[in-house]
Design a protein around this motif. Sequence first.
Motif, PDB file in Angstrom:
ATOM      1  N   PHE A  34       0.832  -1.205   0.000  1.00 32.59           N
ATOM      2  CA  PHE A  34       0.000   0.000   0.000  1.00 32.59           C
ATOM      3  C   PHE A  34       0.867   1.256   0.000  1.00 32.59           C
ATOM      4  N   ILE A  35       1.955   1.236   0.785  1.00 35.44           N
ATOM      5  CA  ILE A  35       2.841   2.397   0.841  1.00 35.44           C
ATOM      6  C   ILE A  35       3.498   2.630  -0.517  1.00 35.44           C
ATOM      7  N   SER A  36       3.951   1.551  -1.141  1.00 38.82           N
ATOM      8  CA  SER A  36       4.663   1.680  -2.413  1.00 38.82           C
ATOM      9  C   SER A  36       3.774   2.215  -3.518  1.00 38.82           C
ATOM     10  N   PHE A  37       2.625   1.568  -3.701  1.00 40.22           N
ATOM     11  CA  PHE A  37       1.765   1.934  -4.829  1.00 40.22           C
ATOM     12  C   PHE A  37       0.795   3.067  -4.481  1.00 40.22           C
ATOM     13  N   GLY A  38       0.241   3.023  -3.285  1.00 42.27           N
ATOM     14  CA  GLY A  38      -0.694   4.072  -2.906  1.00 42.27           C
ATOM     15  C   GLY A  38      -0.007   5.342  -2.467  1.00 42.27           C
ATOM     16  N   GLY A  39       1.180   5.192  -1.839  1.00 42.42           N
ATOM     17  CA  GLY A  39       1.869   6.355  -1.314  1.00 42.42           C
ATOM     18  C   GLY A  39       2.842   6.989  -2.288  1.00 42.42           C
ATOM     19  N   PHE A  40       3.870   6.244  -2.660  1.00 46.17           N
ATOM     20  CA  PHE A  40       4.938   6.847  -3.454  1.00 46.17           C
ATOM     21  C   PHE A  40       4.543   7.083  -4.910  1.00 46.17           C
TER      22      PHE A  40
END
Length: 223
Positions: A34-40
């Motif tokens: 989630f952090i990789s695709f949704g965040g960054f």
Amino acid sequence: MTPPLKAVTLTHVRYQKGDRVGHFLAWISLVPVFISFGGFVSHFLFRRELQGMFFALGLILSQFINEVIKTTVQQARPATCALLEMCDSHGWPSSHCQYMFFFATYLTLLSLKGLTFWHVRDNPFLHLLTWSLALLTMFSRVYLGYHTVAQVLAGTALGVFLGAVWFRVVNSVLYPYFPLIEESAFGRRLYVKDTSHISNVLKFEYDMARAERRNLASNSKAD
């Protein structure tokens, strides 16, 4: 003979049917995704801050180092790997733990230096949330049977170490070159910027948006 199937381990998380705690922790294990695709990814699309881009680059380098170590050491996962269909991959160090503790360490150092979009020092909830997710991820990897305690501890230690080192590299070695990147053809074409010199970016953008709206309204009346 048909070759055996292999799952994409990035999102393939199993837990015992009926185990509500396991179900919850399975979702926790997906937080790095989630952090990789949704965040960054969304950060690059809508913000394009150099601090965020180098943050993401550091996480990528950290995971590359993790894969090199796993391939070199080749330590097996715990016996439960048979049920999880994960015995064909190595377990030391835990990549999930390394990712989350790199993320938590880097974000904490960013906020302590005042390089975030808000005054985090006045709002410790973000730190509590970040480190809680990191600790839950560490616990989940053991609870679900993907790693031993030693493997998650190794990933945790490596993540903290690499997060701190990469923060030092970015903000001591690379930071002086940020203006050059902004003014380069790459920076101008993609609107890459650095706003770390602005104490509160959200307030700055809010004030600028209101001022521009007032200017437009004044020009409309003048016309």
